[in-house]
Design a protein around this motif. Structure first.
Motif, short mmCIF file in Angstrom:
data_model
loop_
_atom_site.label_atom_id
_atom_site.label_comp_id
_atom_site.label_asym_id
_atom_site.label_seq_id
_atom_site.Cartn_x
_atom_site.Cartn_y
_atom_site.Cartn_z
N THR A 1 -41.01 -45.53 -7.88
CA THR A 1 -41.95 -44.72 -7.10
C THR A 1 -41.40 -44.04 -5.85
O THR A 1 -42.04 -43.11 -5.34
N GLY A 2 -40.26 -44.47 -5.27
CA GLY A 2 -39.76 -43.80 -4.06
C GLY A 2 -38.98 -42.54 -4.42
O GLY A 2 -38.59 -42.36 -5.58
N GLY A 3 -38.74 -41.65 -3.48
CA GLY A 3 -38.91 -41.71 -2.06
C GLY A 3 -39.67 -40.51 -1.52
O GLY A 3 -40.03 -39.58 -2.22
N GLY A 4 -39.81 -40.54 -0.17
CA GLY A 4 -40.67 -39.58 0.49
C GLY A 4 -39.95 -38.69 1.49
O GLY A 4 -38.77 -38.89 1.80
N CYS A 5 -40.71 -37.71 2.02
CA CYS A 5 -40.16 -36.75 2.96
C CYS A 5 -41.25 -36.27 3.91
O CYS A 5 -42.42 -36.21 3.54
N GLY A 6 -40.85 -35.93 5.14
CA GLY A 6 -41.82 -35.45 6.10
C GLY A 6 -41.20 -34.49 7.10
O GLY A 6 -40.11 -34.75 7.64
N TRP A 7 -41.88 -33.37 7.37
CA TRP A 7 -41.44 -32.38 8.35
C TRP A 7 -42.12 -32.62 9.68
O TRP A 7 -43.33 -32.87 9.73
N TRP B 1 -53.72 -19.87 -15.14
CA TRP B 1 -52.41 -20.13 -14.55
C TRP B 1 -51.32 -19.69 -15.52
O TRP B 1 -51.45 -19.86 -16.73
N HIS B 2 -50.23 -19.14 -14.96
CA HIS B 2 -49.10 -18.69 -15.75
C HIS B 2 -47.83 -19.37 -15.25
O HIS B 2 -47.63 -19.49 -14.04
N ASP B 3 -47.01 -19.81 -16.20
CA ASP B 3 -45.77 -20.52 -15.86
C ASP B 3 -44.72 -19.51 -15.41
O ASP B 3 -44.22 -18.71 -16.20
N GLY B 4 -44.39 -19.57 -14.12
CA GLY B 4 -43.37 -18.68 -13.57
C GLY B 4 -42.04 -19.36 -13.36
O GLY B 4 -41.14 -18.78 -12.72
N SER B 5 -41.86 -20.57 -13.92
CA SER B 5 -40.63 -21.32 -13.70
C SER B 5 -39.38 -20.55 -14.12
O SER B 5 -38.37 -20.58 -13.40
N PRO B 6 -39.38 -19.86 -15.27
CA PRO B 6 -38.15 -19.14 -15.67
C PRO B 6 -37.72 -18.07 -14.67
O PRO B 6 -36.54 -17.73 -14.60
N ALA B 7 -38.69 -17.54 -13.90
CA ALA B 7 -38.37 -16.48 -12.94
C ALA B 7 -38.17 -16.99 -11.53
O ALA B 7 -37.87 -16.22 -10.62
N ALA B 8 -38.32 -18.30 -11.33
CA ALA B 8 -38.37 -18.86 -9.97
C ALA B 8 -37.02 -19.26 -9.41
O ALA B 8 -36.94 -19.67 -8.26
N GLY B 9 -35.94 -19.19 -10.21
CA GLY B 9 -34.63 -19.53 -9.70
C GLY B 9 -33.94 -20.61 -10.51
O GLY B 9 -34.55 -21.30 -11.33
N GLU B 10 -32.64 -20.76 -10.26
CA GLU B 10 -31.82 -21.70 -11.02
C GLU B 10 -32.31 -23.14 -10.91
O GLU B 10 -32.20 -23.91 -11.86
N PHE B 11 -32.86 -23.51 -9.76
CA PHE B 11 -33.32 -24.88 -9.55
C PHE B 11 -34.30 -25.30 -10.64
O PHE B 11 -34.33 -26.48 -11.03
N PHE B 12 -35.11 -24.39 -11.13
CA PHE B 12 -36.16 -24.72 -12.09
C PHE B 12 -35.63 -24.92 -13.51
O PHE B 12 -36.39 -25.25 -14.41
N GLN B 13 -34.33 -24.74 -13.69
CA GLN B 13 -33.71 -25.03 -14.98
C GLN B 13 -33.00 -26.38 -14.98
O GLN B 13 -32.48 -26.81 -16.01
N LEU B 14 -32.96 -27.04 -13.83
CA LEU B 14 -32.23 -28.30 -13.69
C LEU B 14 -33.18 -29.49 -13.83
O LEU B 14 -34.29 -29.48 -13.30
N LYS B 15 -32.70 -30.51 -14.53
CA LYS B 15 -33.50 -31.71 -14.73
C LYS B 15 -33.18 -32.76 -13.67
O LYS B 15 -32.03 -32.93 -13.28
N SER B 16 -34.22 -33.46 -13.22
CA SER B 16 -34.05 -34.51 -12.22
C SER B 16 -35.24 -35.46 -12.31
O SER B 16 -36.15 -35.28 -13.13
N VAL B 17 -35.24 -36.48 -11.46
CA VAL B 17 -36.36 -37.42 -11.37
C VAL B 17 -37.00 -37.18 -10.00
O VAL B 17 -36.58 -37.73 -8.99
N GLY B 18 -38.00 -36.31 -9.97
CA GLY B 18 -38.60 -35.88 -8.72
C GLY B 18 -39.69 -36.81 -8.23
O GLY B 18 -40.41 -37.42 -9.01
N ARG B 19 -39.81 -36.91 -6.90
CA ARG B 19 -40.86 -37.74 -6.30
C ARG B 19 -41.55 -36.98 -5.14
O ARG B 19 -42.42 -36.19 -5.36
#
Length: 581
Positions: free
Chosen positions: A82-88, A431-449
């Motif tokens: 379940t971790g981790g977090g972030c704060g501005w 809603w329309h999926d704009g991920s392909p147009a949103a930049g290279e980051f959106f093609q990379l796989k990770s475990v996001g939190r």
């Protein structure tokens, strides 16, 4: 670059028009391929132009080199998931936004000193970040989950609450670039598994109160034994652990935050909380509390004038999906996607469930419109945590960001463990999926939190911090061509200084837009509190109205758009009290 003003100013030259991607809004479904009906629908629904936002990961280039270590081991401890977090926060008030990141380590470490510390990245004048957690006194070594930044004593400097597995930590900002431990402020805090945390002023008395999401009764040193069909240790299913009741700390105003959940009615059955929002949902001027529970019914605590809360999710909606099922509820996005003046909620879920969008109908409650708006099918294969709703490119179309990633690497060959993030834009009906147009980051796989928003580079658009498990944290710089817009920062004087609970209405060129400084939202995160309003090709004049928790209303008239407006409570020419609804 945007113009920054206190009340009003002159508009800069119009921005460069964004590159457009044509999207045709689909009409109603047809039976038997009935051609005349198809032609009629097409005539009524002309093509809608959507320019999808674009982002670039700049974390490495600006000095942010943080990797949340979840301590995964063959023991398959449940808290690893379940971790981790972030704060501005601008912790030193130098005008530059800084970033706090929680850290994990080894969940069952015999000594906390063996775990890596949390990070506080201070931004310098050249746009680079340096970790000053040790110098600032916030190098906490608990097994970290979420973080909440808020000015609990109204001294102008944000304080920090760190949610951990076990002992949580509270730090008071000293105003000199350092913090001091202040766990003695927390009266009645239990050492349990906490996740997301939110500040808010539920009784509107001018100081901040604290909601702490707790997940389950689970001790990493003596874990609940959970095994797969082959007898090997596995991440427990939520139904295999007992719920741990949430905690709510009421600010007494004398240096104490007193646990008061039972006295205020802030409890319910099956509590396994991962997400929370503190905001006025029905529009009666009192902040309510929505809680996302994993595999259990969600809570909607309706505020009864600051004296008590009534759990009403079964009556008003939001407890279950449209099919009447409880879901694996994680993070919560908050925003008015349909422009009806009521703030809506979108909740991330497990694979096979889809992320659920609840349309807010005010006193009529929350309605699941996920399938109707085209979001369900597009998110069925994802397991989401942090999520944000905002108009990232200020084109007048709301966007939704999701970070995704499974809870258990054993699913890598089936449902998938690392997953790509997603970005959607709303055309007014779907809603329309704009991920392909949103930049290279959106093609990379990770475990996001955790996901948190801020305009870290002060160029007038929202950027994103995205925390990943065991791979680098991302700082997504918003590189979108922008439409017109406004940014609104509120500072309370009678109300809490952070402005939590302040509702902001923008009237500009015939458009009306709404937002609120909400506590919590997303997952394990704290956002910069500036509110963004995307106006597309609309320019001024504009009027901004702020309705404060104190009952005061401030109104500001502007000649144009594309600026930051800072509004202090009671200090405009058109300040006046308002009567709560």
């Amino acid at each position: 670059m945007w113009l920054t003003i206190s009340i009003a100013g002159c508009a800069p030259p119009p921005p460069v028009p964004p590159a457009a991607v044509p999207v045709t809004a689909p009409g109603a479904s047809r039976k038997f391929n009935f051609t005349p009906a198809q032609a009629k629908v097409q005539a009524e629904n002309p093509p809608v132009t959507i320019a999808f936002p674009r982002f670039t990961d700049v974390a490495e280039s600006v000095g942010i080199r943080h990797i949340y270590q979840n301590g995964a081991s063959p023991k398959a401890l449940m808290v690893e998931s379940t971790g981790g977090g972030c704060g501005w926060l601008d912790y030193d008030r130098d005008g530059l936004i800084d970033l706090f990141l929680t850290q994990g380590g080894v969940p069952d470490a015999t000594s906390l000193s063996a775990n890596p510390p949390d990070a506080l990245y201070r931004q310098s004048g050249d746009g680079r970040f340096v970790d000053v957690a040790a110098l600032a006194g916030v190098d906490d070594r608990g097994y970290g989950q979420g973080v909440a930044a808020g000015d609990v004593d109204n001294d102008g400097f944000d304080d920090l609450f760190i949610a951990n597995v076990g002992r949580c930590s509270f730090y008071l900002n000293q105003g000199d670039g350092t913090f001091r431990p202040a766990d003695d402020w927390l009266v009645g805090k239990r050492n349990v598994w906490s996740s997301t945390v939110a500040w808010g002023d539920i009784d509107r008395d001018g100081d901040l109160d604290l909601y702490v999401c707790n997940y389950a009764k689970y001790d990493p040193h003596h874990p609940v034994p959970c095994r797969d069909r082959n007898g090997a240790p596995t991440i427990c299913h939520p139904r295999e652990v007992e719920p741990e009741a949430d905690e709510f700390f009421l600010n007494s105003g004398d240096g104490r935050l007193v646990e008061s959940s039972r006295a205020l009615g802030l409890f319910g059955p099956g509590n396994k909380a991962l997400g929370v929002v503190i905001a006025d949902l029905p529009g009666d001027d009192w902040p309510d509390i929505f809680v996302a529970n994993d595999t259990q019914a969600n809570f909607l605590f309706v505020n009864e004038e600051g004296r008590h809360f009534k759990e009403s999710a079964m009556i008003l909606g939001g407890a279950f999906s449209a099919t009447g099922e409880s879901q694996a509820n994680m993070g919560i996005a908050f925003g008015d996607f349909d422009g009806n003046g009521w703030m809506d909620l979108c909740i991330t879920h497990f694979t096979g469930e889809g992320h659920t969008l609840y349309q807010n109908l005010g006193s009529q409650g929350l309605q699941d419109v996920t399938a109707r708006t085209g979001l369900r099918q597009a998110t069925l294969s994802k397991l989401g945590f942090g999520t944000v709703m905002s108009d990232f490119n200020l084109d007048g179309h709301m966007d939704l960001f999701f970070t995704n990633g499974h809870i258990d690497p054993k699913f890598a060959d089936s449902e998938g463990y690392e997953m790509t993030p997603q970005l959607f834009s709303f055309d007014g009906s779907r809603w329309h999926d704009g991920s392909p147009a949103a930049g290279e980051f959106f093609q990379l796989k990770s475990v996001g939190r955790g996901v948190a928003t801020a305009d870290f580079d002060r160029d007038g658009d929202l950027d994103l911090c995205v925390v990943h498990q065991n791979t680098p944290t991302a700082l997504l710089r918003n590189d979108s061509p922008l439409g017109h817009g406004l940014r609104v920062e509120v500072i309370g004087t009678v109300s809490n200084r952070n402005g939590y609970g302040a509702r902001v209405h923008v009237h500009c060129g015939g458009k009306r837009m709404y937002n609120e400084v909400a506590g919590g939202t997303s997952y394990a995160a704290t956002h910069e509190r500036t509110l963004f309003f995307g106006l597309g090709d609309t320019t001024g004049p504009c009027r901004i109205e702020v309705r404060w928790p104190s009952g005061m209303t401030d109104t500001v008239e502007l000649a144009g758009t594309d600026r930051l407006v800072t509004i202090r409570e009671g200090q405009t020419d058109r300040s006046a009290p308002h009567e709560p609804n």
